[in-house]
Write a protein that holds these residues in place. Structure first.
Motif, PDB file in Angstrom:
ATOM      1  N   SER A 161       6.264  12.299 -10.677  1.00 41.94           N
ATOM      2  CA  SER A 161       5.379  11.132 -10.583  1.00 41.94           C
ATOM      3  C   SER A 161       5.921  10.114  -9.582  1.00 41.94           C
ATOM      4  O   SER A 161       5.157   9.530  -8.795  1.00 41.94           O
ATOM      5  CB  SER A 161       5.233  10.472 -11.957  1.00 41.94           C
ATOM      6  N   LEU A 162       7.236   9.899  -9.587  1.00 45.22           N
ATOM      7  CA  LEU A 162       7.837   8.974  -8.623  1.00 45.22           C
ATOM      8  C   LEU A 162       7.686   9.488  -7.196  1.00 45.22           C
ATOM      9  O   LEU A 162       7.398   8.718  -6.272  1.00 45.22           O
ATOM     10  CB  LEU A 162       9.310   8.764  -8.959  1.00 45.22           C
ATOM     11  N   ILE A 163       7.898  10.788  -7.005  1.00 44.19           N
ATOM     12  CA  ILE A 163       7.730  11.374  -5.664  1.00 44.19           C
ATOM     13  C   ILE A 163       6.291  11.203  -5.187  1.00 44.19           C
ATOM     14  O   ILE A 163       6.042  10.851  -4.026  1.00 44.19           O
ATOM     15  CB  ILE A 163       8.139  12.862  -5.687  1.00 44.19           C
ATOM     16  N   LEU A 164       5.335  11.446  -6.078  1.00 44.78           N
ATOM     17  CA  LEU A 164       3.929  11.260  -5.716  1.00 44.78           C
ATOM     18  C   LEU A 164       3.633   9.806  -5.390  1.00 44.78           C
ATOM     19  O   LEU A 164       2.924   9.506  -4.419  1.00 44.78           O
ATOM     20  CB  LEU A 164       3.034  11.739  -6.862  1.00 44.78           C
ATOM     21  N   ALA A 165       4.181   8.886  -6.178  1.00 42.09           N
ATOM     22  CA  ALA A 165       3.913   7.460  -5.962  1.00 42.09           C
ATOM     23  C   ALA A 165       4.414   6.993  -4.600  1.00 42.09           C
ATOM     24  O   ALA A 165       3.706   6.281  -3.875  1.00 42.09           O
ATOM     25  CB  ALA A 165       4.557   6.638  -7.078  1.00 42.09           C
ATOM     26  N   VAL A 166       5.632   7.384  -4.225  1.00 45.12           N
ATOM     27  CA  VAL A 166       6.144   6.949  -2.922  1.00 45.12           C
ATOM     28  C   VAL A 166       5.421   7.669  -1.796  1.00 45.12           C
ATOM     29  O   VAL A 166       5.318   7.131  -0.682  1.00 45.12           O
ATOM     30  CB  VAL A 166       7.671   7.147  -2.810  1.00 45.12           C
ATOM     31  N   ASN A 167       4.895   8.869  -2.055  1.00 44.41           N
ATOM     32  CA  ASN A 167       4.076   9.542  -1.049  1.00 44.41           C
ATOM     33  C   ASN A 167       2.788   8.753  -0.809  1.00 44.41           C
ATOM     34  O   ASN A 167       2.359   8.580   0.340  1.00 44.41           O
ATOM     35  CB  ASN A 167       3.758  10.962  -1.509  1.00 44.41           C
ATOM     36  N   ILE A 168       2.167   8.271  -1.891  1.00 43.39           N
ATOM     37  CA  ILE A 168       0.989   7.420  -1.739  1.00 43.39           C
ATOM     38  C   ILE A 168       1.348   6.159  -0.959  1.00 43.39           C
ATOM     39  O   ILE A 168       0.614   5.729  -0.047  1.00 43.39           O
ATOM     40  CB  ILE A 168       0.410   7.049  -3.122  1.00 43.39           C
ATOM     41  N   PHE A 169       2.495   5.556  -1.297  1.00 39.34           N
ATOM     42  CA  PHE A 169       2.921   4.340  -0.615  1.00 39.34           C
ATOM     43  C   PHE A 169       3.212   4.617   0.859  1.00 39.34           C
ATOM     44  O   PHE A 169       2.917   3.792   1.730  1.00 39.34           O
ATOM     45  CB  PHE A 169       4.168   3.774  -1.306  1.00 39.34           C
ATOM     46  N   ASP A 170       3.784   5.782   1.150  1.00 40.00           N
ATOM     47  CA  ASP A 170       4.108   6.124   2.528  1.00 40.00           C
ATOM     48  C   ASP A 170       2.864   6.361   3.370  1.00 40.00           C
ATOM     49  O   ASP A 170       2.932   6.334   4.604  1.00 40.00           O
ATOM     50  CB  ASP A 170       4.997   7.368   2.552  1.00 40.00           C
ATOM     51  N   MET A 171       1.728   6.588   2.719  1.00 41.12           N
ATOM     52  CA  MET A 171       0.491   6.779   3.469  1.00 41.12           C
ATOM     53  C   MET A 171      -0.127   5.466   3.931  1.00 41.12           C
ATOM     54  O   MET A 171      -1.196   5.464   4.537  1.00 41.12           O
ATOM     55  CB  MET A 171      -0.505   7.586   2.634  1.00 41.12           C
ATOM     56  N   LEU A 172       0.542   4.345   3.655  1.00 42.47           N
ATOM     57  CA  LEU A 172       0.105   3.078   4.244  1.00 42.47           C
ATOM     58  C   LEU A 172       0.522   2.994   5.712  1.00 42.47           C
ATOM     59  O   LEU A 172      -0.329   2.769   6.579  1.00 42.47           O
ATOM     60  CB  LEU A 172       0.666   1.901   3.441  1.00 42.47           C
ATOM     61  N   PRO A 173       1.809   3.195   6.042  1.00 43.63           N
ATOM     62  CA  PRO A 173       2.169   3.181   7.467  1.00 43.63           C
ATOM     63  C   PRO A 173       1.995   4.534   8.153  1.00 43.63           C
ATOM     64  O   PRO A 173       1.866   4.601   9.372  1.00 43.63           O
ATOM     65  CB  PRO A 173       3.643   2.778   7.448  1.00 43.63           C
ATOM     66  N   ASN A 174       1.995   5.629   7.388  1.00 48.43           N
ATOM     67  CA  ASN A 174       1.958   6.963   7.977  1.00 48.43           C
ATOM     68  C   ASN A 174       0.831   7.786   7.341  1.00 48.43           C
ATOM     69  O   ASN A 174       0.207   7.360   6.378  1.00 48.43           O
ATOM     70  CB  ASN A 174       3.297   7.681   7.762  1.00 48.43           C
ATOM     71  N   ALA A 175       0.616   8.981   7.887  1.00 45.22           N
ATOM     72  CA  ALA A 175      -0.403   9.887   7.347  1.00 45.22           C
ATOM     73  C   ALA A 175       0.275  11.122   6.793  1.00 45.22           C
ATOM     74  O   ALA A 175      -0.046  12.250   7.158  1.00 45.22           O
ATOM     75  CB  ALA A 175      -1.421  10.264   8.416  1.00 45.22           C
ATOM     76  N   THR A 176       1.242  10.917   5.887  1.00 48.24           N
ATOM     77  CA  THR A 176       2.046  12.018   5.352  1.00 48.24           C
ATOM     78  C   THR A 176       1.370  12.688   4.159  1.00 48.24           C
ATOM     79  O   THR A 176       1.988  12.923   3.125  1.00 48.24           O
ATOM     80  CB  THR A 176       3.441  11.511   4.943  1.00 48.24           C
ATOM     81  N   LEU A 177       0.082  12.994   4.310  1.00 46.07           N
ATOM     82  CA  LEU A 177      -0.640  13.749   3.294  1.00 46.07           C
ATOM     83  C   LEU A 177      -0.537  15.226   3.662  1.00 46.07           C
ATOM     84  O   LEU A 177      -1.094  15.669   4.655  1.00 46.07           O
ATOM     85  CB  LEU A 177      -2.100  13.320   3.231  1.00 46.07           C
TER      86      LEU A 177
END
Length: 338
Positions: A285-301
Motif C-alpha cells: 500500500s505504501l509503494i502504491l501510495a508513493v507511486n500515485i504521488f510520483d505521478m504528480l511530477p512524473n508519468a511513472t504509471l
C-alpha cells in the motif's frame, strides 16, 4: 484506438485482481519485486559506470534524451525503460520490498537485510532525488509501524496526491516555498521543478476550457505554435496528461481506481483482527501510495503499478467476503442460542 489502449493499460490490474488476491500472493509479489531489483541492478551498475548504452547497443537507438542521464559528474541508468526516473523508482520499490520481507520474516534472515542494503546502495547510485526521498520516508514506516498505521499513512499520501489538481487550481500549492527548498538542495533540480510548474500552469488553463471530458488525443491538450503547429508545452506529470486528454472524468476514473484499494484495505484491516490480515498489504500500500504521488511530477504509471493495484483490490474483496461470511455465521449462532 483509445478504448483498446485503456483496456491494455489495465490488463495487469484485471489479471492481478483475479490471480493475486490471497495473502500468500502478496508475499510472492514482494519477493518478485526484490529479486527483479537484484537482477536489474546488474545492467544498472553497468550503465552507471559506462553511461546508458544498453538500449543503443541491443536495439540500435537511445530511447530518450541522453543529456538527462548525466547527473552529479556521472550517469544515472536507463537500461531498457523510458527514463532514468523509472529505473530509480523501480530500485526504490525493490529496496522497500526487501526491507518489508526482512521485517516480516520470523527469523529475520540476514540475507534479506543484506539484499535490502545492497539495493539501497544501488538506489543512491541511480542519482534520483525523488526516489531517494521516497525510500527515506518509506523504510522507517515499513520497519517500525504496524499494518493499520502503514495503510493510514498510505491513504494520506494517496489522498494528497489525488487532491493536488484541486489545490493547484485554487492556488493552494506553495510553489515558491517548494522551489526555494529545491534550490537549497540542488539549483539544477530547482530549475527543473520550476519548468514543470510553468508548464503545468499553462496546460491547466487550457484544460479548463474543456474540463469534463478533455481535449482528446493527438496533442490537442497542448499549446501549439500558430504558424508551424509544433507543440510548445511539455507534459511531465500523469495527472496533467489525464486532465488535458480525458478531463476530470478521466482523471477521477484512473486516480480513483488507484486510490480505491487503499480505502478498501483500511476498512477491512480495521474491521478484522490484525493477525488475520496479511502484513504484506501494508508495504505494498505504501509503494502504491508513493507511486500515485510520483505521478504528480512524473508519468511513472507502469504495468507494475496496475499489478500492485489489482493484487490489493482483489485481496480487499477477499477480506470483505470473509468478513461478511463470518458475520452471517455469527448471526446464525446467535439465532440458535436465542
Amino acid at each position: 484506438a483509445l478504448a483498446l489502449q485503456q483496456f491494455l493499460l489495465i490488463l495487469p490490474f484485471l489479471l492481478a485482481r483475479q490471480h493475486l488476491a490471497n495473502g500468500g500472493a502478496q508475499k510472492d509479489l514482494m519477493l518478485a519485486l526484490m529479486i527483479g531489483g537484484l537482477v536489474y541492478s546488474v545492467p544498472m551498475l553497468i550503465e552507471i559506470r559506462l553511461s546508458p548504452q544498453l538500449n543503443n547497443w541491443i536495439y540500435g537507438y537511445y530511447q530518450h534524451f541522453f543529456g538527462q542521464s548525466i547527473r552529479a559528474g556521472g550517469f544515472r541508468p536507463v537500461v531498457f525503460l523510458y527514463h532514468g526516473l523509472w529505473v530509480a523508482f523501480f530500485a526504490m520499490t525493490a529496496a522497500v520490498s526487501a526491507f518489508a520481507l526482512w521485517r516480516n520474516d520470523k527469523s529475520h534472515n540476514i540475507s534479506l537485510l543484506l539484499a535490502a542494503a545492497y539495493l539501497s546502495v544501488v538506489l543512491v547510485l541511480a542519482k534520483s532525488l525523488g526516489a531517494l526521498i521516497f525510500a527515506v520516508a518509506l523504510v522507517p514506516c515499513v520497519v517500525l509501524l504496524g499494518t493499520v498505521m502503514q495503510i493510514r499513512v498510505a491513504i494520506l499520501i494517496g489522498a494528497l496526491a489525488v487532491a493536488y489538481p484541486v489545490l493547484k487550481g485554487a492556488d493552494l500549492v506553495p510553489q515558491d516555498k517548494l522551489l526555494a527548498q529545491a534550490a537549497a538542495i540542488d539549483p539544477e533540480r530547482a530549475a527543473s521543478l520550476e519548468f514543470r510548474f510553468d508548464n503545468e500552469n499553462t496546460l491547466l488553463e487550457r484544460a479548463y476550457l474543456k474540463p469534463v471530458f478533455g481535449w482528446g488525443s493527438w496533442g490537442r491538450n497542448h499549446i501549439l505554435d500558430p504558424n508551424t503547429g509544433n507543440i510548445l508545452t511539455v507534459t511531465d506529470g500523469r495527472w496533467i496528461i489525464l486532465i488535458g486528454i480525458y478531463g476530470w472524468v478521466g482523471y477521477l476514473a484512473e486516480f480513483g481506481l488507484l486510490l480505491l484499494p487503499l480505502l478498501l484495505l483500511w476498512r477491512e484491516a480495521v474491521a478484522m483482527r490484525e493477525d488475520v490480515v496479511s502484513p504484506f498489504i501494508a508495504p505494498l500500500s505504501l509503494i502504491l501510495a508513493v507511486n500515485i504521488f510520483d505521478m504528480l511530477p512524473n508519468a511513472t504509471l507502469t504495468p507494475l503499478t496496475w499489478l500492485v493495484v489489482g493484487a490489493l483490490t482483489g485481496y480487499a474483496e477477499v477480506l470483505k467476503s470473509q468478513r461478511l461470511k463470518q458475520a452471517d455465521t455469527d448471526a446464525l449462532k446467535w439465532q440458535s442460542i436465542l
